[in-house]
Design an enzyme around this catalytic site. Structure first.
Site, PDB file in Angstrom:
ATOM      1  N   CYS A 114       0.828  -1.219   0.000  1.00  0.00           N
ATOM      2  CA  CYS A 114       0.000   0.000   0.000  1.00  0.00           C
ATOM      3  C   CYS A 114       0.857   1.260   0.000  1.00  0.00           C
ATOM      4  CB  CYS A 114      -0.919   0.009   1.211  1.00  0.00           C
ATOM      5  SG  CYS A 114      -1.912  -1.475   1.314  1.00  0.00           S
ATOM      6  N   HIS A 276      -3.951   6.945   1.002  1.00  0.00           N
ATOM      7  CA  HIS A 276      -4.136   5.640   0.369  1.00  0.00           C
ATOM      8  C   HIS A 276      -5.531   5.156   0.726  1.00  0.00           C
ATOM      9  CE1 HIS A 276      -4.156   1.427  -0.298  1.00  0.00           C
ATOM     10  NE2 HIS A 276      -4.025   1.117   0.977  1.00  0.00           N
ATOM     11  N   ASN A 306     -10.073  -1.001  -2.467  1.00  0.00           N
ATOM     12  CA  ASN A 306      -8.664  -0.706  -2.157  1.00  0.00           C
ATOM     13  C   ASN A 306      -7.807  -1.249  -3.299  1.00  0.00           C
ATOM     14  OD1 ASN A 306      -5.999  -1.027  -1.209  1.00  0.00           O
ATOM     15  ND2 ASN A 306      -6.652  -1.304   0.909  1.00  0.00           N
TER      16      ASN A 306
HETATM   17  N1  ACO Z   1     -19.002 -10.080   5.319  1.00  0.00           N
HETATM   18  C1  ACO Z   1     -19.700 -10.446   6.404  1.00  0.00           C
HETATM   19  N2  ACO Z   1     -19.125 -10.763   7.572  1.00  0.00           N
HETATM   20  C2  ACO Z   1     -17.786 -10.694   7.639  1.00  0.00           C
HETATM   21  C3  ACO Z   1     -17.004 -10.321   6.546  1.00  0.00           C
HETATM   22  C4  ACO Z   1     -17.658 -10.006   5.342  1.00  0.00           C
HETATM   23  N3  ACO Z   1     -17.006  -9.632   4.233  1.00  0.00           N
HETATM   24  N4  ACO Z   1     -15.709 -10.347   6.918  1.00  0.00           N
HETATM   25  C5  ACO Z   1     -15.677 -10.732   8.189  1.00  0.00           C
HETATM   26  N5  ACO Z   1     -16.929 -10.943   8.635  1.00  0.00           N
HETATM   27  C6  ACO Z   1     -17.366 -11.371   9.947  1.00  0.00           C
HETATM   28  C7  ACO Z   1     -16.309 -12.133  10.702  1.00  0.00           C
HETATM   29  O1  ACO Z   1     -16.305 -13.484  10.317  1.00  0.00           O
HETATM   30  C8  ACO Z   1     -16.767 -11.951  12.131  1.00  0.00           C
HETATM   31  O2  ACO Z   1     -17.796 -12.818  12.391  1.00  0.00           O
HETATM   32  P1  ACO Z   1     -17.958 -13.510  13.835  1.00  0.00           P
HETATM   33  O3  ACO Z   1     -18.137 -12.375  14.796  1.00  0.00           O
HETATM   34  O4  ACO Z   1     -19.169 -14.361  13.662  1.00  0.00           O
HETATM   35  O5  ACO Z   1     -16.686 -14.269  14.053  1.00  0.00           O
HETATM   36  C9  ACO Z   1     -17.332 -10.538  12.125  1.00  0.00           C
HETATM   37  O6  ACO Z   1     -17.610 -10.216  10.746  1.00  0.00           O
HETATM   38  C10 ACO Z   1     -16.390  -9.511  12.686  1.00  0.00           C
HETATM   39  O7  ACO Z   1     -15.088  -9.754  12.129  1.00  0.00           O
HETATM   40  P2  ACO Z   1     -13.887  -8.850  12.432  1.00  0.00           P
HETATM   41  O8  ACO Z   1     -12.729  -9.288  11.603  1.00  0.00           O
HETATM   42  O9  ACO Z   1     -13.717  -8.740  13.907  1.00  0.00           O
HETATM   43  O10 ACO Z   1     -14.467  -7.520  11.844  1.00  0.00           O
HETATM   44  P3  ACO Z   1     -14.033  -6.051  12.103  1.00  0.00           P
HETATM   45  O11 ACO Z   1     -15.111  -5.364  12.808  1.00  0.00           O
HETATM   46  O12 ACO Z   1     -12.657  -5.970  12.662  1.00  0.00           O
HETATM   47  O13 ACO Z   1     -14.005  -5.531  10.630  1.00  0.00           O
HETATM   48  C11 ACO Z   1     -12.402  -4.996   8.961  1.00  0.00           C
HETATM   49  C12 ACO Z   1     -13.129  -6.098   9.693  1.00  0.00           C
HETATM   50  C13 ACO Z   1     -13.383  -4.212   8.103  1.00  0.00           C
HETATM   51  C14 ACO Z   1     -11.382  -5.642   8.063  1.00  0.00           C
HETATM   52  C15 ACO Z   1     -11.770  -4.090  10.024  1.00  0.00           C
HETATM   53  O14 ACO Z   1     -10.983  -4.820  10.930  1.00  0.00           O
HETATM   54  C16 ACO Z   1     -10.965  -3.044   9.419  1.00  0.00           C
HETATM   55  O15 ACO Z   1     -11.475  -2.090   8.919  1.00  0.00           O
HETATM   56  N6  ACO Z   1      -9.636  -3.230   9.488  1.00  0.00           N
HETATM   57  C17 ACO Z   1      -8.707  -2.404   8.802  1.00  0.00           C
HETATM   58  C18 ACO Z   1      -8.077  -3.248   7.788  1.00  0.00           C
HETATM   59  C19 ACO Z   1      -8.245  -2.677   6.456  1.00  0.00           C
HETATM   60  O16 ACO Z   1      -8.977  -1.776   6.172  1.00  0.00           O
HETATM   61  N7  ACO Z   1      -7.472  -3.200   5.567  1.00  0.00           N
HETATM   62  C20 ACO Z   1      -7.467  -2.680   4.253  1.00  0.00           C
HETATM   63  C21 ACO Z   1      -6.385  -3.240   3.545  1.00  0.00           C
HETATM   64  S1  ACO Z   1      -4.884  -2.944   4.298  1.00  0.00           S
HETATM   65  C22 ACO Z   1      -4.390  -1.470   3.837  1.00  0.00           C
HETATM   66  O17 ACO Z   1      -4.619  -1.028   2.776  1.00  0.00           O
HETATM   67  C23 ACO Z   1      -3.652  -0.705   4.832  1.00  0.00           C
END
Ligand code: ACO
Length: 349
Positions: A114, A276, A306
């Site tokens: 990224c 980004h 992304n």
């Molecule tokens: N659709 C539906 N449910 C989902 C999905 C999806 N696509 N993905 C995960 N879940 C579920 C999980 O299985 C979990 O279910 P459970 O509670 O039954 O176990 C629940 O949603 C919560 O999962 P978490 O991983 O804890 O979700 P979180 O609230 O942390 O959100 C996310 C995930 C959006 C990735 C968040 O952590 C985030 O925004 N992180 C930042 C990472 C990011 O944005 N990366 C981008 C790429 S990296 C970069 O460019 C820097």
């Protein structure tokens, strides 16, 4: 002192639009979940067997060269940033050099995910400041959809990413011209595996235990892509989303402030921040933390997801086209991503 400027900009976005509803058909996810957590509504996917990271990069690069009024013979160096290269080696830089019929110029591949575009921009800036090159082509491109897990197992990663390419031409700046004021680069590998594409690879299973990575106990061979990795489908990117989020919302503001401080500016002086496009929630968090108004931050992740190394040039291009970045504006580009790596570039546009 010699400085560099952006002399041309071009992008390429594949035609195929994939909405959150399209993803609902192949995995257990929902438009509501994706929009709420990431802000993404749709993304683009490249045409399999017809397009690749280097072909998309080449179109964006050709457009940037046209914008700068340059011919292939004018380009004296290529920098190509991607985490989804056509081949493990050689890198996309030489494929682009061949496709655009450039001269036998140097082609450097950047592997900073990224932050790849900001790292590449910093390298280009230093080469121009030193007087070594005059027309550098900097490209960021990704073909994520080729390597994502489209089952429910991969949903936390797959829904976030999209394909696309963006390119800049960098040239020496005149005294009164627009110019790159500074770049700042950082990394910390303590959480290298928190956002990583580990297999296939030459790690030998040493980082996180051999078993998980499917390495057979044999004297030679079988170390890059093993039968066990294939059987276990252990060849997709993985992400600890919360670890990424926590670091991103600290490091993004830090490196933006570092850029402003280094040049004697304050947040209020900033005309446009182009982060980004990792996740809309991360961008909103940074905006709030820095106290920026809506018109001081540009986001387009809603439409493209992304696109990693391509996201900053695509967003910059659109911000310029929409008249949101104007001549003489103070523009900050900033990134955070896998590594972790992070960086910023401050530009007088
Ligand atoms: N659709 C539906 N449910 C989902 C999905 C999806 N696509 N993905 C995960 N879940 C579920 C999980 O299985 C979990 O279910 P459970 O509670 O039954 O176990 C629940 O949603 C919560 O999962 P978490 O991983 O804890 O979700 P979180 O609230 O942390 O959100 C996310 C995930 C959006 C990735 C968040 O952590 C985030 O925004 N992180 C930042 C990472 C990011 O944005 N990366 C981008 C790429 S990296 C970069 O460019 C820097």
């Amino acid at each position: 002192m010699l400085r560099s400027k952006v002399a041309g900009i071009g992008i390429y976005l594949p035609e195929k639009v994939v909405t959150n509803h399209d993803l609902e058909r192949v995995m257990d996810t929902s438009d509501e979940w994706i929009q709420e957590r990431t802000g993404i509504r749709e993304r683009r996917y490249a045409k399999k067997h017809e397009e690749s990271t280097s072909t998309m990069g080449a179109i964006a690069a050709r457009r940037a060269m046209d914008d700068a009024g340059l011919e292939p013979a004018d380009i004296d160096f290529v920098i190509f940033a991607t985490l989804s290269p056509d081949y493990f080696f050689p890198g996309c830089g030489v494929l682009l050099q061949r496709a655009l019929k450039l001269g036998d110029v140097g082609a450097l591949d950047v592997r900073n995910q990224c932050s790849g575009f900001i790292y590449g921009l910093s390298v280009a800036d230093q080469f121009i400041r030193s007087g070594m090159y005059k027309n550098i082509l900097l490209v960021g491109a990704e073909f994520h959809s080729a390597g994502l897990d489209f089952t429910t197992r991969g949903r936390n990663v797959t829904v976030i990413f999209g394909d696309g390419a963006g390119a800049l031409v960098l040239q020496p700046a005149g005294d009164q011209d627009s110019m790159i004021l500074s770049t700042h680069l950082h990394s910390n590998g303590a959480q290298a595996e928190a956002l990583a594409y580990i297999n296939p690879g030459c790690h030998g299973g040493v980082h996180l235990g051999t078993e998980r990575f499917g390495y057979p106990n044999q004297e030679f061979g079988g170390a890059f892509l093993t039968q066990k990795m294939i059987e276990n489908e252990d060849y997709y990117p993985n992400m600890d989303g919360q670890a990424v989020f926590k670091s991103a919302v600290v490091k993004f503001p830090e490196v933006i402030l570092e850029a402003l401080d280094a040049n004697g500016f304050q947040v209020s002086d900033l005309d446009m921040l182009i982060p980004h496009q990792a996740n809309l929630r991360i961008s909103q968090f940074i905006q709030k933390k820095l106290g920026l108004r809506d018109d001081q931050v540009y986001n387009n992740i809603m439409r493209y997801g992304n696109t990693t190394a391509a996201s900053i040039p695509i967003a910059l291009y659109e911000a310029v086209q929409e008249g949101k970045v104007k001549k003489s504006n103070l523009v900050c580009l900033a990134s955070f991503g896998s590594g972790f790596t992070w960086g910023s570039a401050l530009i007088k546009w």
